[in-house]
Design a protein around this motif. Structure first.
Motif, PDB file in Angstrom:
ATOM      1  N   ASP A 179       0.814  -1.221   0.000  1.00 25.53           N
ATOM      2  CA  ASP A 179       0.000   0.000   0.000  1.00 25.53           C
ATOM      3  C   ASP A 179       0.847   1.270   0.000  1.00 25.53           C
ATOM      4  O   ASP A 179       0.323   2.361  -0.209  1.00 25.53           O
ATOM      5  CB  ASP A 179      -1.124   0.003   1.055  1.00 25.53           C
ATOM      6  CG  ASP A 179      -0.658  -0.412   2.424  1.00 25.53           C
ATOM      7  OD1 ASP A 179       0.559  -0.456   2.630  1.00 25.53           O
ATOM      8  OD2 ASP A 179      -1.526  -0.670   3.281  1.00 25.53           O
ATOM      9  N   ASP A 180       2.154   1.143   0.205  1.00 28.56           N
ATOM     10  CA  ASP A 180       3.032   2.273  -0.086  1.00 28.56           C
ATOM     11  C   ASP A 180       3.509   2.111  -1.532  1.00 28.56           C
ATOM     12  O   ASP A 180       4.351   1.271  -1.838  1.00 28.56           O
ATOM     13  CB  ASP A 180       4.249   2.290   0.862  1.00 28.56           C
ATOM     14  CG  ASP A 180       3.934   2.949   2.195  1.00 28.56           C
ATOM     15  OD1 ASP A 180       3.125   3.892   2.205  1.00 28.56           O
ATOM     16  OD2 ASP A 180       4.486   2.520   3.219  1.00 28.56           O
ATOM     17  N   LEU A 181       2.918   2.904  -2.403  1.00 31.05           N
ATOM     18  CA  LEU A 181       3.281   2.842  -3.829  1.00 31.05           C
ATOM     19  C   LEU A 181       4.317   3.941  -4.084  1.00 31.05           C
ATOM     20  O   LEU A 181       4.105   5.085  -3.681  1.00 31.05           O
ATOM     21  CB  LEU A 181       2.013   3.083  -4.660  1.00 31.05           C
ATOM     22  CG  LEU A 181       2.176   3.246  -6.161  1.00 31.05           C
ATOM     23  CD1 LEU A 181       2.772   2.006  -6.800  1.00 31.05           C
ATOM     24  CD2 LEU A 181       0.808   3.524  -6.794  1.00 31.05           C
ATOM     25  N   ILE A 200      10.536   4.161  17.158  1.00 32.96           N
ATOM     26  CA  ILE A 200       9.318   4.009  17.975  1.00 32.96           C
ATOM     27  C   ILE A 200       8.131   3.824  17.025  1.00 32.96           C
ATOM     28  O   ILE A 200       8.032   4.517  16.011  1.00 32.96           O
ATOM     29  CB  ILE A 200       9.048   5.261  18.851  1.00 32.96           C
ATOM     30  CG1 ILE A 200      10.304   5.639  19.656  1.00 32.96           C
ATOM     31  CG2 ILE A 200       7.881   5.018  19.807  1.00 32.96           C
ATOM     32  CD1 ILE A 200      10.100   6.828  20.571  1.00 32.96           C
ATOM     33  N   GLU A 201       7.271   2.890  17.383  1.00 32.88           N
ATOM     34  CA  GLU A 201       6.091   2.648  16.547  1.00 32.88           C
ATOM     35  C   GLU A 201       4.992   3.646  16.886  1.00 32.88           C
ATOM     36  O   GLU A 201       4.553   3.743  18.036  1.00 32.88           O
ATOM     37  CB  GLU A 201       5.603   1.200  16.751  1.00 32.88           C
ATOM     38  CG  GLU A 201       4.390   0.788  15.928  1.00 32.88           C
ATOM     39  CD  GLU A 201       4.640   0.695  14.417  1.00 32.88           C
ATOM     40  OE1 GLU A 201       5.791   0.878  13.955  1.00 32.88           O
ATOM     41  OE2 GLU A 201       3.663   0.454  13.697  1.00 32.88           O
ATOM     42  N   LYS A 202       4.592   4.414  15.907  1.00 34.03           N
ATOM     43  CA  LYS A 202       3.442   5.320  15.972  1.00 34.03           C
ATOM     44  C   LYS A 202       3.408   6.215  17.216  1.00 34.03           C
ATOM     45  O   LYS A 202       2.426   6.205  17.972  1.00 34.03           O
ATOM     46  CB  LYS A 202       2.154   4.507  15.838  1.00 34.03           C
ATOM     47  CG  LYS A 202       2.174   3.645  14.575  1.00 34.03           C
ATOM     48  CD  LYS A 202       0.849   3.102  14.163  1.00 34.03           C
ATOM     49  CE  LYS A 202       0.965   2.465  12.803  1.00 34.03           C
ATOM     50  NZ  LYS A 202       0.677   1.077  12.697  1.00 34.03           N
ATOM     51  N   PRO A 203       4.462   7.008  17.433  1.00 33.59           N
ATOM     52  CA  PRO A 203       4.438   7.902  18.598  1.00 33.59           C
ATOM     53  C   PRO A 203       3.552   9.124  18.351  1.00 33.59           C
ATOM     54  O   PRO A 203       3.405   9.571  17.214  1.00 33.59           O
ATOM     55  CB  PRO A 203       5.904   8.338  18.718  1.00 33.59           C
ATOM     56  CG  PRO A 203       6.409   8.281  17.307  1.00 33.59           C
ATOM     57  CD  PRO A 203       5.689   7.137  16.642  1.00 33.59           C
ATOM     58  N   TYR A 225       3.076   6.114  11.808  1.00 36.10           N
ATOM     59  CA  TYR A 225       4.274   5.453  11.263  1.00 36.10           C
ATOM     60  C   TYR A 225       5.238   5.002  12.359  1.00 36.10           C
ATOM     61  O   TYR A 225       5.195   5.513  13.481  1.00 36.10           O
ATOM     62  CB  TYR A 225       5.059   6.448  10.397  1.00 36.10           C
ATOM     63  CG  TYR A 225       4.308   6.966   9.203  1.00 36.10           C
ATOM     64  CD1 TYR A 225       4.289   6.237   8.019  1.00 36.10           C
ATOM     65  CD2 TYR A 225       3.618   8.171   9.259  1.00 36.10           C
ATOM     66  CE1 TYR A 225       3.605   6.713   6.913  1.00 36.10           C
ATOM     67  CE2 TYR A 225       2.924   8.647   8.159  1.00 36.10           C
ATOM     68  CZ  TYR A 225       2.924   7.916   6.986  1.00 36.10           C
ATOM     69  OH  TYR A 225       2.238   8.382   5.893  1.00 36.10           O
ATOM     70  N   GLY A 226       6.172   4.129  11.979  1.00 29.95           N
ATOM     71  CA  GLY A 226       7.364   3.923  12.774  1.00 29.95           C
ATOM     72  C   GLY A 226       8.248   5.148  12.546  1.00 29.95           C
ATOM     73  O   GLY A 226       8.434   5.585  11.407  1.00 29.95           O
ATOM     74  N   ILE A 227       8.754   5.741  13.625  1.00 28.86           N
ATOM     75  CA  ILE A 227       9.558   6.970  13.506  1.00 28.86           C
ATOM     76  C   ILE A 227      10.971   6.683  14.024  1.00 28.86           C
ATOM     77  O   ILE A 227      11.130   6.101  15.104  1.00 28.86           O
ATOM     78  CB  ILE A 227       8.925   8.124  14.328  1.00 28.86           C
ATOM     79  CG1 ILE A 227       7.491   8.410  13.845  1.00 28.86           C
ATOM     80  CG2 ILE A 227       9.794   9.384  14.264  1.00 28.86           C
ATOM     81  CD1 ILE A 227       7.356   9.038  12.477  1.00 28.86           C
ATOM     82  N   ALA A 256       9.770   9.173   8.960  1.00 33.16           N
ATOM     83  CA  ALA A 256       8.881   8.016   9.083  1.00 33.16           C
ATOM     84  C   ALA A 256       9.385   6.852   8.243  1.00 33.16           C
ATOM     85  O   ALA A 256       9.931   7.056   7.149  1.00 33.16           O
ATOM     86  CB  ALA A 256       7.484   8.397   8.605  1.00 33.16           C
ATOM     87  N   VAL A 257       9.198   5.651   8.761  1.00 33.66           N
ATOM     88  CA  VAL A 257       9.529   4.449   7.992  1.00 33.66           C
ATOM     89  C   VAL A 257       8.408   4.203   6.993  1.00 33.66           C
ATOM     90  O   VAL A 257       7.229   4.173   7.339  1.00 33.66           O
ATOM     91  CB  VAL A 257       9.680   3.232   8.935  1.00 33.66           C
ATOM     92  CG1 VAL A 257       9.941   1.963   8.137  1.00 33.66           C
ATOM     93  CG2 VAL A 257      10.799   3.475   9.948  1.00 33.66           C
ATOM     94  N   ILE A 258       8.814   4.047   5.736  1.00 32.76           N
ATOM     95  CA  ILE A 258       7.878   3.755   4.647  1.00 32.76           C
ATOM     96  C   ILE A 258       7.986   2.256   4.368  1.00 32.76           C
ATOM     97  O   ILE A 258       8.980   1.629   4.742  1.00 32.76           O
ATOM     98  CB  ILE A 258       8.283   4.617   3.420  1.00 32.76           C
ATOM     99  CG1 ILE A 258       8.263   6.107   3.790  1.00 32.76           C
ATOM    100  CG2 ILE A 258       7.432   4.345   2.200  1.00 32.76           C
ATOM    101  CD1 ILE A 258       6.995   6.573   4.459  1.00 32.76           C
TER     102      ILE A 258
HETATM  103  C1  G1P Z   1       3.506  -0.338   9.241  1.00 35.13           C
HETATM  104  C2  G1P Z   1       4.652  -0.273  10.255  1.00 35.13           C
HETATM  105  C3  G1P Z   1       5.091   1.174  10.471  1.00 35.13           C
HETATM  106  C4  G1P Z   1       5.471   1.779   9.117  1.00 35.13           C
HETATM  107  C5  G1P Z   1       4.297   1.660   8.121  1.00 35.13           C
HETATM  108  C6  G1P Z   1       4.709   2.098   6.728  1.00 35.13           C
HETATM  109  O1  G1P Z   1       2.365   0.294   9.815  1.00 35.13           O
HETATM  110  O2  G1P Z   1       4.214  -0.858  11.479  1.00 35.13           O
HETATM  111  O3  G1P Z   1       6.194   1.207  11.337  1.00 35.13           O
HETATM  112  O4  G1P Z   1       5.825   3.137   9.283  1.00 35.13           O
HETATM  113  O5  G1P Z   1       3.858   0.297   8.028  1.00 35.13           O
HETATM  114  O6  G1P Z   1       3.622   2.107   5.844  1.00 35.13           O
HETATM  115  P1  G1P Z   1       0.884   0.102   9.198  1.00 35.13           P
HETATM  116  O7  G1P Z   1       0.760   1.118   8.095  1.00 35.13           O
HETATM  117  O8  G1P Z   1       0.787  -1.301   8.696  1.00 35.13           O
HETATM  118  O9  G1P Z   1      -0.049   0.386  10.329  1.00 35.13           O
END
Ligand code: G1P
Length: 291
Positions: free
Chosen positions: A132-134, A190-193, A171-173, A203-205
């Protein structure tokens, strides 16, 4: 060691796109005429990956079917001499690519999904790709850029991008330690702070290149408040032992897991589609002038 394997976690429920995703996997939603999962697979194949592992579930059979043959359709298209369409259908995935499907029996989070592929990945570095990240690139695709960095430093590589501070809770930051060219050494994640707790706005993509040692960290991760095993938690743990880098990739990312991102992708890909571009641009111009 060369990166050849990719995991596509595709077992998620797709609740942000209901009712569209009630009976259709969210990864099968098309941008113009191609499903999201096919864009992700094309990116992986272009980056030289040959073993594609889909972590799927009983509601996601359409994904397996999409990458399989469809003999009835093929023979009808051949009979009617619709050769271009026939090519589209038969070349959905190149012949030298191995696809493996694993069923995740319960949706227990991204980390849990990745862990399902442990035995198939074995002792090899691998990618994780969230369809879903295109990501649209002009030249080198995002995974290729990440694998090139991995070739220089066989570490854990995360794709990162700046996001508005108010969006950190999606996001994961990462906590960037040191920036070198286009990448950071990461010393926290950190996940979703909430914005006030976020160590940065990087943010992690949904692209990762990971070392196989991550699996033993994943096995130790405790479920979070929502009962999910987070990949982010295993990355935070592995950081004490192995390097983690965040790559600011070149390319435009669309969050197609959100309705707005999905619409933006439709417009941009529609405007770049050879057959549609001119008419679609006319339509949009006219439409916006009367909006
Ligand atoms: C997941 C990861 C998150 C990341 C994100 C990217 O979250 O848990 O760390 O930043 O994908 O799209 P989700 O979008 O599945 O909730």
């Amino acid at each position: 060691m060369n990166v050849r394997k990719a995991i596509f976690p595709v077992a998620g429920l797709g609740t942000r796109f209901l009712p569209a995703t009630k009976a259709t996997p969210k990864e099968m939603l098309p941008i113009v005429d191609k499903p999201l999962i096919q864009y992700a697979v094309e990116e992986a194949v272009d980056a030289g990956l040959t073993d594609l592992i889909f972590v799927t579930s009983y509601t996601k059979r359409a994904i397996e079917d999409h990458f399989d043959r469809q003999f009835e359709l093929e023979s009808k298209l051949a009979e009617r001499e619709k050769l271009e369409l026939l090519k589209l259908v038969t070349e959905v995935i190149p012949k030298n690519i191995n696809c493996v499907y694993i069923r995740q029996r319960e949706a227990l989070g991204l980390g849990h999904a990745v862990l399902q592929a442990k035995d198939i990945v074995g002792n090899n570095p691998f990618c994780v790709i969230l369809a879903d990240d295109l990501i649209k690139n002009q030249q080198k695709n995002c995974l290729t850029q990440m694998i090139e960095l991995h070739d220089r430093f066989p570490a854990n590589i995360l794709a990162v991008e700046e996001v508005p501070k108010e969006q950190t809770s999606s996001y994961g930051i990462i906590a960037p330690h040191k920036q070198i060219d286009h990448y950071y050494e990461v010393n926290g994640i950190i996940e979703k702070p909430e914005p006030q707790d976020a160590p940065s706005n990087l943010a992690v993509i949904g692209r990762y290149v990971l070392q196989p040692e991550i699996f033993s960290f994943l096995e130790e991760v405790q479920p979070d408040k929502g009962g999910e095993i987070q990949l982010t938690a295993a990355i935070a743990a592995i950081m004490q032992y192995q390097k983690v880098f965040g790559l600011r990739f070149a390319g435009k990312r669309y969050d197609c897991g959100s309705k707005l991102g999905f619409l933006q992708a439709q417009v941009d890909f529609g405007l770049e589609n050879k057959e549609l571009s001119a008419q679609f641009a006319d339509f949009l111009q006219h439409r916006l002038s009367t909006h």
